[in-house]
Design a protein around this motif. Structure first.
Motif, PDB file in Angstrom:
ATOM      1  N   ARG A  83       0.801  -1.227   0.000  1.00 58.54           N
ATOM      2  CA  ARG A  83       0.000   0.000   0.000  1.00 58.54           C
ATOM      3  C   ARG A  83       0.832   1.275   0.000  1.00 58.54           C
ATOM      4  O   ARG A  83       0.287   2.367  -0.155  1.00 58.54           O
ATOM      5  N   GLY A  84       2.130   1.141   0.223  1.00 56.63           N
ATOM      6  CA  GLY A  84       2.978   2.317   0.254  1.00 56.63           C
ATOM      7  C   GLY A  84       2.821   3.155   1.504  1.00 56.63           C
ATOM      8  O   GLY A  84       3.175   4.337   1.515  1.00 56.63           O
ATOM      9  N   TRP A  85       2.319   2.562   2.588  1.00 55.82           N
ATOM     10  CA  TRP A  85       2.127   3.296   3.837  1.00 55.82           C
ATOM     11  C   TRP A  85       3.413   3.298   4.648  1.00 55.82           C
ATOM     12  O   TRP A  85       4.109   2.287   4.746  1.00 55.82           O
ATOM     13  N   SER A  86       3.691   4.430   5.263  1.00 54.57           N
ATOM     14  CA  SER A  86       4.834   4.527   6.163  1.00 54.57           C
ATOM     15  C   SER A  86       4.442   3.990   7.537  1.00 54.57           C
ATOM     16  O   SER A  86       3.258   3.789   7.833  1.00 54.57           O
ATOM     17  N   GLU A  87       5.448   3.793   8.388  1.00 54.81           N
ATOM     18  CA  GLU A  87       5.167   3.333   9.750  1.00 54.81           C
ATOM     19  C   GLU A  87       4.311   4.355  10.487  1.00 54.81           C
ATOM     20  O   GLU A  87       3.431   3.988  11.272  1.00 54.81           O
ATOM     21  N   ARG A  88       4.536   5.639  10.224  1.00 54.31           N
ATOM     22  CA  ARG A  88       3.741   6.683  10.876  1.00 54.31           C
ATOM     23  C   ARG A  88       2.269   6.583  10.472  1.00 54.31           C
ATOM     24  O   ARG A  88       1.377   6.738  11.311  1.00 54.31           O
ATOM     25  N   GLU A  89       2.013   6.322   9.192  1.00 57.16           N
ATOM     26  CA  GLU A  89       0.629   6.171   8.737  1.00 57.16           C
ATOM     27  C   GLU A  89      -0.030   4.967   9.399  1.00 57.16           C
ATOM     28  O   GLU A  89      -1.201   5.023   9.799  1.00 57.16           O
ATOM     29  N   VAL A  90       0.709   3.883   9.506  1.00 61.98           N
ATOM     30  CA  VAL A  90       0.170   2.683  10.149  1.00 61.98           C
ATOM     31  C   VAL A  90      -0.167   2.980  11.607  1.00 61.98           C
ATOM     32  O   VAL A  90      -1.241   2.615  12.106  1.00 61.98           O
ATOM     33  N   GLU A  91       0.738   3.652  12.300  1.00 61.37           N
ATOM     34  CA  GLU A  91       0.512   3.963  13.712  1.00 61.37           C
ATOM     35  C   GLU A  91      -0.705   4.863  13.896  1.00 61.37           C
ATOM     36  O   GLU A  91      -1.484   4.690  14.844  1.00 61.37           O
ATOM     37  N   ALA A  92      -0.896   5.831  12.990  1.00 57.85           N
ATOM     38  CA  ALA A  92      -2.057   6.723  13.084  1.00 57.85           C
ATOM     39  C   ALA A  92      -3.350   5.933  12.936  1.00 57.85           C
ATOM     40  O   ALA A  92      -4.328   6.172  13.660  1.00 57.85           O
ATOM     41  N   ARG A  93      -3.368   4.984  12.022  1.00 57.15           N
ATOM     42  CA  ARG A  93      -4.562   4.171  11.817  1.00 57.15           C
ATOM     43  C   ARG A  93      -4.768   3.197  12.981  1.00 57.15           C
ATOM     44  O   ARG A  93      -5.907   2.925  13.369  1.00 57.15           O
TER      45      ARG A  93
END
Length: 215
Positions: free
Chosen positions: A154-164
């Motif tokens: 999905r091209g998500w960064s670790e920060r994006e994953v943590e936010a979700r």
């Protein structure tokens, strides 16, 4: 399996982001299960004209792509940064999604070729959609594996994953509330064997075999 609400059970999939719920759903689908994908319904909800209008009314034209469709990533950046904004979006979309889930469950139950129904939804417990399910299955995978998967797929960064993840219940709570746990840290063959074992445990192996053969 707990006493079912019908002769055709609904199995809900739980797990962290990147745990492989979709892979597990596909494994059940190969045995004839009807899969209801919450992510696809979420996308469809944002294409609904009434929902789109309400989203634009609240967050403005800036959440739209050039073609007039809602930019999901731009909207996600807003709502996952602020719980109040996320709850506002859920209030708009979740009733529509639940209605569609119930309609698809009813359709699947009326199809004699479908032996069981699988609901794959990231916010299953948070939205209360587990009430529709007869059994809950937690898909487990190490964090490092999950992060690598979402970055690649999905091209998500670790920060994006943590936010979700902050918008969801802790994985420990999801695991505790599940009736079964599947390990998805290894190969697809390993996952498929566990799905086969569950179908036998539930007494659905024969029905699924007939469905695979189109009987």
């Amino acid at each position: 399996m707990k006493p079912t609400k019908s002769a055709k059970p609904v199995v809900g999939l739980l797990g962290g982001i990147g745990s492989g719920k979709s892979q597990a759903a596909a494994a059940f689908a190969r045995h004839g299960a009807r899969v209801i994908a919450g992510d696809q319904l979420g996308q469809a909800a944002l294409r609904d004209p009434d929902i789109r209008a309400r989203v634009v009314s609240r967050w403005g034209q800036g959440v739209l792509e050039a073609n007039g469709e809602i930019d999901r990533r731009r909207l996600a950046a807003i709502v996952f940064a602020d719980p109040a904004q996320r709850k506002a979006l859920e209030a708009i979309t979740h009733p529509w999604i639940r209605q569609r889930i119930c309609a698809e469950v009813e359709e699947a139950r009326n199809d004699p070729h479908v032996p069981l129904i699988v609901l794959d939804a990231a916010v299953m417990l948070e939205a209360g959609w587990n009430e529709i399910c007869d059994d809950l299955v937690f898909i487990e995978a190490p964090r490092a594996v999950r992060l690598e998967r979402v970055a690649r797929q999905r091209g998500w960064s670790e920060r994006e994953v943590e936010a979700r993840e902050r918008a969801q219940l802790p994985l420990t709570e999801k695991a505790v509330r599940a009736d079964h746990v599947l390990d998805n840290s290894a190969s697809l063959e390993h996952l498929n064997r566990q799905v086969d074992d569950l179908l036998h445990l539930w007494g659905l192996a024969h029905a699924c075999s007939r469905s695979e053969r189109g009987l």
